[in-house]
Every structure is written in structure tokens, then in C-alpha cells.
Scaffold this active site. Structure first.
Site, PDB file in Angstrom:
ATOM      1  N   GLU A 173      -0.396  -8.358  -1.943  1.00 38.33           N
ATOM      2  CA  GLU A 173       0.499  -7.512  -1.742  1.00 38.33           C
ATOM      3  C   GLU A 173       0.958  -7.261  -0.456  1.00 38.33           C
ATOM      4  OE1 GLU A 173       1.232  -3.680  -3.633  1.00 38.33           O
ATOM      5  OE2 GLU A 173       0.327  -4.272  -5.473  1.00 38.33           O
TER       6      GLU A 173
ATOM      7  N   GLU B 269      -5.101  -0.646  -6.925  1.00 44.02           N
ATOM      8  CA  GLU B 269      -5.161   0.113  -5.740  1.00 44.02           C
ATOM      9  C   GLU B 269      -5.999   1.287  -5.931  1.00 44.02           C
ATOM     10  OE1 GLU B 269      -1.200  -1.003  -3.054  1.00 44.02           O
ATOM     11  OE2 GLU B 269      -1.341   1.098  -3.916  1.00 44.02           O
TER      12      GLU B 269
END
Length: 852
Positions: free
Chosen positions: A519, A423
Site C-alpha cells: 500500500e 493493518e
């Protein structure tokens, strides 16, 4: 007497997270210093001469010696015991009766602050969110990033010597690492390239390197190379040996569900006139690639594909994300825990696990288990949710870490992809931490770390796998945009993370079109028995109690949980903690099922704007590190939540997916099977008031194309339903209240092919005619010492029937199911011996007609 003192500022990941020295012991060259004879002392003198275990950790030692009176995970001890992490600790031992070894570990909290204060400019985030009850500046350290606190776990900045300590006698060289590369040489042979790395202590080496491949203790192939006058460069000698291996002599390694996982021992030996050493690793023969190619060769604006191809076969990645198996490093390598978790993943048809970048490079046992079970590994490097330094000191440490870890892990056939971070591209581009004010500097740091350093190392050390800089990312498109895409969440490239707690999780309307969903998830509470080990009776009365609030690390987490529950299921007027546990698990299981089926059914869908062609679904997350509300499907004590049972269905090799969007009914077939199938589709129409279907529609001679998803029905729901029965009503709202569909696939011989699936047109707050059934256990029968059959009887339709075994660990073959028959038998399996006289089961199911 000789005194050896080692002072360590922090745990280096290269040493802490799996660096292992392998040597032969036939000449007594290795002496283990593992024992219970170590002593532990802190710097302020409050703890002196405590007995310590190596391998081990400070928290475990202090607990064993009574310095800590409670389990560190009990109630508020993650904060109460923070003094342990803030102190400096020294381990001491003697060996041969003459020598003393002291290892001093400086506080990682203090060292993080020191590096932050010495930095030329602050590198964000400046601290973890306050809900974590954590510590700051872990991004300056090469230490498990989540040890300073995360949204799913407590902050325990640990210290200790958690791997074996070895005294090694060195002469000419030390055989350290083996890397392998299996490629197809021609139609009849594999080319097996073996890289042998030896640390050298003389300028010139004279000896022999022998490489052999064996199966079932029988050598299949072998080759020897004489190393005459090999020059030591940078303290290392690198020897390459190539073998041609006949394809008829070995079998191909496949992911779970696609074939077997044969493994072979590859042994490298070095011997000379004065010494001999050897190291053996387990390998598999397979090819792996990440395919990023034009979706439409005539229109580049439609983007690139993003999927894994193993042995030339496109694989839909079905699986989850893996966080460390324990918050304390000394407990991570518990083989039983690792095998239990990974076997549970295989049981639910998973073929992929992403080892997430805020945790650790897992143990050798973890990767070997993935090799054996056919679970592909997406391996993040250990960087997550932060910006990082790019000064020479930091990059030198990172270079050592990455080189060591790739050499340690590269031989595992289960590892199919390297990723630079979790991320961080999205955080940089999205200004999560206020980087926009100094964007040029942080973008430059990002490129230096993940492209100029890690990417170069991965390319040099392992040419067998692809590398993506970040997750989520646009993959090759991000690279074209100088490694930081304008929109790292693009639907036309790479992978996506998706979390949205404010919309209805049971509606696929909100789920993204993406090439790869790496995710996604929703929280639930763990089982009541699991919570009782960490909380007292008062903590479990009233929801949420202060202790439960302390363990909720997602800001607004309970509000989101309640919103999802109230949108979809009825809630008692005076709910207990047990009610919330059950309802949160129902909502989580159903949400992840709907979302996963959305991704699976669109693996072959290509919209005009280029969206679609999804080839991966990895939900967040498999496991837990403590007893708390998290996104996991298996709680800290190893108990399966309803989500994990649901995965048995939504990850099955063949599924049928019905969906109602507005007034449109669609049905998809999804198959991971590598051959075409002829099937029978059965649709049962039920009204809520009866356990008997109103109508059964059976369609014969339908074909499912191999390894694909296909739309087989697309109809106006009202019109279609009224041709089958007139008992559900005339208008859409009335029909949605009164009826639901049960779908299933069968082989043409009548054998079940797919799990059951259901179309529930409304939330369960808006159904009509339902009468709460009475569900009882009619019989408990011992099948064998490890299995018990439980027979149920019901007076009506049972919704999300949950069987909770209170005194025995294990799992059912089904749980959290819809009960459409008056009787049903499920089987409970345990690794322990079960006695039916002591086997206790509690039954829960969704109730509509709630009274208090």
C-alpha cells in the site's frame, strides 16, 4: 396459508458477500423468488407497503418510490439519510398464491451498539474519526467494515436482500461446493484433486459422483466414483476425486504479461435413483507459492524474502488495491462496472490486485474476470483497522464465514494469497487505539482470531495457497514472534504500507526499502464532470467549499494536498477548482510513478544490511465509491485520472529509470520479460527554452537480463553532462535549473521498447528559460465508430498535457504526457459510438508564467 418469518440482526458476510447455492433445475427443484412484487415497510410506520425489488436494497427502493428525493450520494445526503440505516426494515412477498415470506432486517447501527454494550470490555476503536461522519462499533458486526465510514468513502450502513432468493426442494442431498487442487504429479501429468461437498438430509447416501474436465464444450478427462453407504457427518458428505491430466492436454495459466490464461470447466455431478444435480466451476492449471526464505543463508539477520512464484517463475507484483465497487451492496455486482475496472487494470500492465480487508469478498463475476485477465488476487479476509472480539459467538460466525468463502472462491486460479486482516498487527503493536493499557488481552484476542481460528481454517480448507496473518506484517517472522512482531514495518521481512504526506512526494529519498510495498498513495480530486453530479454550482466555487470539506475524510487532507502541490508546481494566484483538480492529479501521478519505479528498480538490489530485493508494488487505490478527494486512479464515474495513464508507463514490461540523487546520476533497466534482450538506449538532453534537444546520446548493444533490474549507469551528473554539452551551465544548481533528460529504450531494429521517461532535476517551481507553449487541436479524425484520432500542435515543450473529453466516456492511448514534438496524435477509444461532430476536447498543461 403459511407465513415464514426471518429476522436478521445484521447482514452476515457469509450470506451477504457471495454465498451462492448452485443446483440443477431440470426437475423443477429450484424456484426463484426474485421479482418486483416484494413490499417494504419500516418499523416506525413512516414507510408502508413500498414496492421493493429483490435482489436489491433499501436505499434503491426508497429512491425508486420517491421516499428519498435525491441521489444518496448528492451533497450531504450521507448524513441526511442516516435515518434509513437507523431503522428496522421488513421485506414481504407471497408465492404459489398461498405462502407469505417476511424478512426483517434489524438496524446494523443499533445492533453494533447493542453488542458493544453487552461486551465484557470495550474493543477499540470506539468510533471512526469524526471526519468520516460515520457510525461506531462496526467491528462487532460481520458486515462490510467500510459501510460505517472510511477515509475514502461515506457511511451508508446498508440493508436489503441483495442476492437472489431461491426456494429449493431438497431430498437426499444438496451439492454445494467444489474445491480443486492442481499440483505437478510428474514430468508429464498434472494431478487434479477435486473436493465435492454435499449437504445431506439423510444419514446414509447412495449415489454416484462424476467429475469431468472440459474445454470448448469437449470433455478432456473424466472420472466417476460410486458413493455407497456414505455417512453424513455434521450434515455434510465430502467426496474426493483425483484425476491425472496430461500436460499435453491442457495449457498453463499465467499472470498478465507472462503468458496466456486458458481456463477449463470442471463439472461435478451427483446422481442417484431419485435425483441429479451438477455444478460447474472454471479452473486453471498453475502452481502458486509465497516464497519466504533466507536472503543470505550465511547470515539470518538479513531477513527473509517475500515474493510470489507462479509456475516456478518469480513474479514482480505490479498492481493496486481494490475497494468495493459500490458503497451499496446491491450495486456491487454490476458486471459492466467490474469488467471495466479490471480491464482498465490489465490495460495498464497490472498483474495483481489486493482485495482489501475493509470491504467485501467480491462477487463470482469479479474473480472470474481476474481469471480471464491474468490478474493475481491477494485476498484479505474482511477485517481492517480495528481490534475484534474473540468470544465464542463471534468466532463461530467467523468460522462459518471463512469456511464458506474459501470453498466458494478456492477454485479460482487468480487467487494466489490469503491474508487475515488489514493493518491490525501494526495497530496492535503501534498502540493506534490505546490497546497498550490492556495489551495482553488484545494480543490474546488477536491470536485467537487470526491464528487459532482463521489460520487453522485456511490450512484445512485450502492447502494450495499461503496465508499471512496481516498486512503489513513480517510474515513468517511475525509468526515466530507469537504473531505480533516488535516492528511489523521491518524492511527485512514481509510487506509494508507507506504514507507520508509531509515530505516531498517527488523525491525517492523518503521511500522505504522493503521486500513488498502493498500500500502507498497520495490523494487527488476527481474530474470536474464527476463532481458536478454530486455537488451544486455553489459547492464548486471557491476551494475548498463546505461541501468539499465534508467529503474530505482525511484529517488535514487538503492541507497535505496543497503542500504537495506547492512544493512541486506553480499555482495561479487565484486558482479555481479546475486548477486544483488538474494540479492534484499531476502531483499524484508523478509521485506514484517515482515511488513505483523506486520499488521496481530495486528488485535485485541487496544492501549490506539486508534491505532491498523488492518484489511488489501495489498502490492505493484503483477505484472510488463516491465523488470526493481520494487516492484512486479511476474516479467514481469511471474516468481515468492522470495516475492511471501514468501507470501505462511505470508498469510497462520494460522500463528505463533515470534518477538524480545529490550529484549522482543513475540509470536502471527493469524487465519483466522472460528472455534476455539486446537494446539501444537513447538519452536526449533538453534545455527548457527549446523543443529541440541540445544533444542526443545513443548507446548500442546493451543487454537486459531477463526478469530483473540492473544498474547500467552510475556517474557524477555534472561531469557526465559536461562531456555531452556545455550549454546547461557549469554548477549543479545552474544545470538543474536549465536542463532535463529524456530517456527511452529501443530494440536493435529501431522499434520502441520502453515508454519515455524523464529526469527532471528540479521541481517545476525552480526551472529557468521555460516559455509557456500554445497547444491547439489541429485535426480530429474519425478512425471508426469507436475511435477518434486527435492531432495536436504545440509551439514548445508541453508539460503534463491533459485532454479532457467532456461529453463522451472513454480513454486515450496517452494522456498527461510530456510533449516534445511540434505535432502529436493520440487516439480516443470508447465503448459507445462516437460522432466527431459532437466530440469535445479541453486541453490543459502546466503553466509557468502565470498571470491573472
Amino acid at each position: 396459508m403459511m407465513i415464514f418469518s426471518i429476522i436478521m440482526d445484521i447482514f452476515l458476510l457469509a450470506a451477504l458477500l457471495g454465498r451462492t447455492v448452485h443446483t440443477s433445475t431440470d426437475h423443477g427443484r429450484v424456484r426463484l423468488l426474485d421479482s418486483l412484487d416484494w413490499r417494504l415497510t419500516n418499523s416506525n410506520g413512516s414507510v408502508t407497503d413500498v414496492i421493493a425489488k429483490v435482489p436489491g436494497g433499501v436505499f434503491a427502493d426508497l429512491l425508486a418510490n420517491g421516499v428519498l428525493s435525491q441521489d444518496p450520494l448528492y451533497r450531504y445526503n450521507d448524513v441526511a439519510y442516516r435515518w434509513v440505516s437507523a431503522d428496522q426494515w421488513t421485506y414481504s412477498t407471497t408465492f404459489n398464491g398461498q405462502n407469505v415470506l417476511n424478512v426483517t432486517l434489524n438496524s446494523s447501527i443499533k445492533m453494533a451498539n447493542k453488542y458493544f454494550n453487552q461486551s465484557d470490555y470495550p474493543i477499540p476503536p470506539l468510533c471512526v474519526p469524526s471526519d468520516y461522519h460515520g457510525e461506531c462499533h462496526v467491528n462487532y458486526l460481520r458486515k462490510m467494515q467500510s459501510s460505517f465510514g472510511w477515509d475514502w468513502g461515506p457511511a451508508f450502513p446498508s440493508a436489503g436482500i441483495w442476492k437472489s432468493v431461491k426456494l429449493i426442494e431438497l431430498h437426499e442431498t444438496l451439492l454445494e461446493d467444489i474445491k480443486t487442487r492442481t499440483t505437478i504429479a510428474n514430468s508429464s501429468h498434472w494431478l487434479l484433486k477435486t473436493d465435492v461437498y454435499m449437504k445431506c438430509f439423510q444419514k446414509v447416501l447412495d449415489g454416484n459422483v462424476r467429475v469431468s474436465l472440459s474445454a470448448d464444450n469437449n470433455i478432456v478427462f473424466g472420472k466417476e466414483r460410486h458413493c455407497c453407504n456414505e455417512i453424513c457427518i455434521n450434515d455434510e458428505i465430502h467426496v474426493v476425486v483425483e484425476l491425472l491430466v496430461a500436460k499435453t492436454s491442457v495449457k498453463t495459466w499465467w499472470p498478465n504479461g507472462y503468458g496466456d490464461q486458458p481456463l477449463y470447466d470442471l463439472t461435478a455431478e451427483f446422481y442417484s435413483k431419485t435425483e441429479s444435480q451438477s455444478k460447474t466451476v472454471s479452473i486453471g492449471f498453475r502452481t502458486a507459492e509465497l516464497v519466504q526464505e533466507a536472503i543470505d543463508k550465511n547470515n539470518s539477520e538479513k531477513g527473509l524474502s517475500f515474493y510470489l512464484k507462479i509456475n516456478g517463475v518469480p513474479i514482480f507484483a505490479k498492481g493496486t488495491n481494490y475497494i468495493p465497487s459500490n458503497v451499496f451492496p446491491e450495486k456491487m455486482n454490476t458486471k459492466l462496472t467490474i469488467e471495466k475496472l479490471l480491464t482498465s487494470a490489465k490495460y495498464t500492465h497490472m498483474n495483481t490486485i489486493r482485495v482489501w480487508g475493509g470491504g467485501v469478498y467480491e462477487s463470482d463475476e469479479f474473480y472470474h474476470a481476474c481469471d480471464k485477465l491474468g490478474i493475481m488476487v491477494w485476498q484479505d479476509m474482511m477485517f481492517a483497522c480495528a481490534m475484534y472480539p474473540s468470544d465464542d459467538r463471534f468466532l463461530d460466525v467467523v468460522s462459518t464465514e471463512v469456511r464458506q468463502q474459501i470453498r466458494r472462491l478456492q477454485h479460482h486460479p487468480s487467487i494466489v494469497l490469503w491474508a487475515g486482516n488489514n493493518e491490525n498487527e501494526a495497530a496492535l503493536r503501534g498502540n493506534w487505539y490505546g490497546t497498550q493499557r490492556n495489551y495482553t488481552t488484545f494480543a490474546s484476542d488477536y491470536v485467537k482470531l487470526y491464528a487459532d481460528t482463521i489460520r487453522v481454517l485456511v490450512s484445512h480448507e485450502d492447502g494450495t495457497r499461503s496465508y499471512v496473518l496481516s498486512s503489513p506484517s513480517n510474515g513468517l517472522q511475525s509468526e515466530r514472534e507469537n504473531y505480533v512482531a516488535d516492528n511489523p514495518y521491518s524492511a527485512l521481512y514481509g510487506d509494508v504500507h507507506y504514507y507520508n504526506y509531509e515530505v516531498n512526494s517527488w523525491s525517492s529519498t523518503f521511500y522505504p526499502w522493503t521486500r513488498f510495498a502493498s500500500e502507498y498513495g497520495y490523494q487527488s480530486l476527481p474530474s470536474y464532470q464527476t463532481l458536478t453530479k454530486a455537488l451544486n454550482a455553489n459547492d464548486l466555487y471557491g476551494f475548498p467549499s463546505p461541501a468539499l470539506v465534508h467529503r474530505q475524510h482525511l484529517a488535514g487532507g487538503y492541507a497535505f494536498m496543497m503542500l504537495q502541490i506547492e512544493m512541486n508546481v506553480p499555482v495561479p494566484a487565484k486558482p479555481t477548482i479546475s486548477d486544483y483538480i488538474y494540479l492534484s492529479q499531476v502531483v499524484q501521478a508523478r509521485a506514484i510513478r517515482i515511488q513505483t519505479e523506486w520499488y521496481r528498480k530495486h528488485r535485485n538490489t541487496l544492501l549490506e544490511d539486508g534491505r532491498g530485493m523488492t518484489m511488489g508494488a501495489l498502490y492505493w487505490q484503483l477505484n472510488d465509491v463516491w465523488q470526493a478527494p481520494t487516492w484512486s486512479s479511476i474516479d467514481y464515474d469511471g474516468r481515468w485520472k492522470m495516475l492511471h495513464y501514468s501507470a501505462l508507463d511505470f508498469f510497462a514490461s520494460v522500463i528505463v529509470v533515470p534518477e538524480l540523487t545529490a550529484n549522482n546520476l543513475t540509470i536502471y533497466f527493469v524487465s519483466d520479460v522472460l528472455n534476455d534482450l539486446e537494446v539501444v538506449l537513447q538519452i536526449e538532453i533538453y534545455c527548457w527554452s527549446s523543443i529541440q534537444p541540445l544533444s542526443t546520446i545513443t548507446t548500442y548493444s546493451l543487454s537486459i537480463v531477463k526478469n530483473s533490474a540492473q544498474l547500467v549507469l552510475n556517474e557524477n551528473y555534472v561531469s557526465w553532462l559536461q562531456t555531452k554539452t556545455n550549454k546547461c551551465g557549469r554548477l549543479l544548481d545552474e544545470i538543474k535549473q536549465n536542463c532535463f533528460l529524456h530517456t527511452k529504450l529501443y530494440y536493435t531494429n529501431g522499434t520502441e521498447l520502453s515508454p519515455s521517461n524523464y529526469l527532471f532535476p528540479n521541481s517545476f517551481n525552480k526551472i529557468a528559460g521555460y516559455q509557456d507553449p500554445t497547444i491547439l487541436i489541429s485535426n480530429i479524425k474519425q478512425k471508426n465508430i469507436n475511435e477518434i484520432d486527435v492531432e495536436l500542435q504545440s509551439t514548445g515543450i508541453g508539460l503534463f498535457v491533459w485532454l479532457n473529453v467532456t461529453r463522451t466516456d472513454g480513454y486515450f492511448n496517452e494522456n498527461g504526457f510530456i510533449m516534445l514534438n511540434k505535432t502529436k496524435t493520440v487516439t480516443f477509444t470508447s465503448s459507445q459510438n462516437i460522432e466527431s461532430n459532437f466530440f469535445t476536447v479541453e486541453i490543459s498543461h502546466l503553466k509557468m508564467n502565470l498571470t491573472n
